[in-house]
Design a protein around this motif. Structure first.
Motif, mmCIF file in Angstrom:
data_model
loop_
_atom_site.group_PDB
_atom_site.id
_atom_site.type_symbol
_atom_site.label_atom_id
_atom_site.label_comp_id
_atom_site.label_asym_id
_atom_site.label_seq_id
_atom_site.Cartn_x
_atom_site.Cartn_y
_atom_site.Cartn_z
ATOM 1 N N PRO A 1 0.838 -1.208 0.000
ATOM 2 C CA PRO A 1 0.000 0.000 0.000
ATOM 3 C C PRO A 1 0.868 1.252 0.000
ATOM 4 O O PRO A 1 1.858 1.329 0.739
ATOM 5 N N LEU A 2 0.516 2.204 -0.807
ATOM 6 C CA LEU A 2 1.248 3.466 -0.875
ATOM 7 C C LEU A 2 0.362 4.579 -0.321
ATOM 8 O O LEU A 2 -0.772 4.767 -0.780
ATOM 9 N N ALA A 3 0.884 5.310 0.661
ATOM 10 C CA ALA A 3 0.122 6.410 1.238
ATOM 11 C C ALA A 3 -0.123 7.503 0.217
ATOM 12 O O ALA A 3 -1.128 8.210 0.279
ATOM 13 N N ALA B 1 7.754 1.702 -7.810
ATOM 14 C CA ALA B 1 7.825 2.757 -6.804
ATOM 15 C C ALA B 1 8.021 2.168 -5.413
ATOM 16 O O ALA B 1 8.867 2.639 -4.633
ATOM 17 N N ALA B 2 7.260 1.121 -5.094
ATOM 18 C CA ALA B 2 7.413 0.481 -3.785
ATOM 19 C C ALA B 2 8.801 -0.133 -3.644
ATOM 20 O O ALA B 2 9.432 -0.049 -2.577
ATOM 21 N N GLY C 1 8.060 8.132 3.439
ATOM 22 C CA GLY C 1 6.754 7.657 3.851
ATOM 23 C C GLY C 1 5.979 8.705 4.624
ATOM 24 O O GLY C 1 6.485 9.784 4.923
ATOM 25 N N GLN C 2 4.751 8.347 4.929
ATOM 26 C CA GLN C 2 3.884 9.183 5.744
ATOM 27 C C GLN C 2 3.541 8.424 7.012
ATOM 28 O O GLN C 2 3.355 7.198 6.987
ATOM 29 N N PHE D 1 5.428 4.263 9.806
ATOM 30 C CA PHE D 1 5.246 4.899 8.507
ATOM 31 C C PHE D 1 4.679 3.932 7.472
ATOM 32 O O PHE D 1 4.894 2.718 7.536
ATOM 33 N N VAL D 2 3.953 4.509 6.519
ATOM 34 C CA VAL D 2 3.487 3.819 5.329
ATOM 35 C C VAL D 2 4.240 4.418 4.151
ATOM 36 O O VAL D 2 4.406 5.654 4.080
ATOM 37 N N PRO D 3 4.760 3.613 3.216
ATOM 38 C CA PRO D 3 5.543 4.169 2.108
ATOM 39 C C PRO D 3 4.735 5.149 1.267
ATOM 40 O O PRO D 3 3.551 4.939 1.004
ATOM 41 N N ALA D 4 5.400 6.225 0.843
ATOM 42 C CA ALA D 4 4.773 7.250 0.006
ATOM 43 C C ALA D 4 5.631 7.482 -1.224
ATOM 44 O O ALA D 4 6.823 7.784 -1.108
ATOM 45 N N ALA D 5 5.031 7.334 -2.400
ATOM 46 C CA ALA D 5 5.786 7.429 -3.649
ATOM 47 C C ALA D 5 5.702 8.802 -4.306
ATOM 48 O O ALA D 5 6.382 9.036 -5.306
#
Length: 228
Positions: free
Chosen positions: A60-62, A86-87, A102-103, A123-127
């Motif tokens: 999942p991407l934030a 991206a991930a 990330g966020q 954090f959640v990864p953010a692209a």
């Protein structure tokens, strides 16, 4: 590993060019040195990066990568590969440097094993900070071959201290911020030199470039293309 005489497969890969612009010496870029015993590019200074994992497509991407970059990443690619690339870029940056793009937030659902420390940091990864700027396929005859996409990101998007490499793996040594004007003095792969030259012209630009250079070695005859 391919058997003797068998051509190695071309694997999708992601690389991150993390740029820092917080001093009077001009922009600097994060690089590290591969080990002397590495099968691929031993002793060379490179940007953080590596092969995309099968599970990266489900991460999942934030915040997704921008639409122009998504469209370009999808050219000549399997459906959904843009998100995986991206991930993979964010994961490789985390694994090799300990730095987070990330966020803050909680993951929706179970966290894959190789993302548990990242998620454990909150954090959640953010692209969204990533910009697709270069693509190159490793020429034939190499022990490993990659279809590598290079992403540019500004270090202001790193969560935490950009000088803190305490959580990095041992895959890259001598991690440090190299002034862009001095980077070409290092022991670099040829393609890294080419990418550095391209990126130098993009640093003052907002948004994606007009086109993305692509060194295409997928066939018997090398081709240079531009992805519009």
């Amino acid at each position: 590993m391919a058997e003797t005489g068998e051509a190695p497969p071309i694997r999708d890969a992601s690389t991150v060019l993390l740029v820092r612009r917080d001093n009077d010496a001009g922009p600097s870029i994060l690089m590290g040195q591969r080990g002397a015993g590495a099968v691929f590019m031993p002793n060379k200074y490179v940007f953080p990066g590596g092969a995309v994992d099968r599970g990266d497509a489900d991460i999942p991407l934030a915040a997704p990568i921008g639409p122009v970059c998504t469209e370009r990443l999808g050219l000549d690619a399997a459906p959904g590969l843009a998100g995986a690339l991206a991930a993979g870029a964010i994961r490789e940056l985390w694994e090799e440097t300990g730095l987070i793009l990330g966020q803050s937030g909680a993951w929706p659902g179970a966290v894959p094993y190789d993302w548990q420390d990242f998620a454990g940091s909150g954090f959640v990864p953010a692209a969204a900070p990533l910009t697709f700027v270069f693509r190159a396929i490793t020429p034939p005859g190499r022990p490993r071959r990659f279809d590598a996409r290079f992403f540019l990101a500004d270090a202001t998007h790193v969560a935490g201290d950009p000088d803190d490499f305490s959580r990095a793996s041992d895959e890259l040594s001598h991690l440090h911020w190299v002034p862009l004007t001095e980077a070409r003095r290092l022991n670099l792969p040829f393609i890294t030199e080419v990418v550095l030259g391209e990126v130098s012209a993009l640093l003052d630009r907002n948004g994606p470039p007009d086109s993305v250079p692509f060194f295409d070695n997928s066939g018997p005859v090398p081709r240079f293309r531009r992805l519009q």
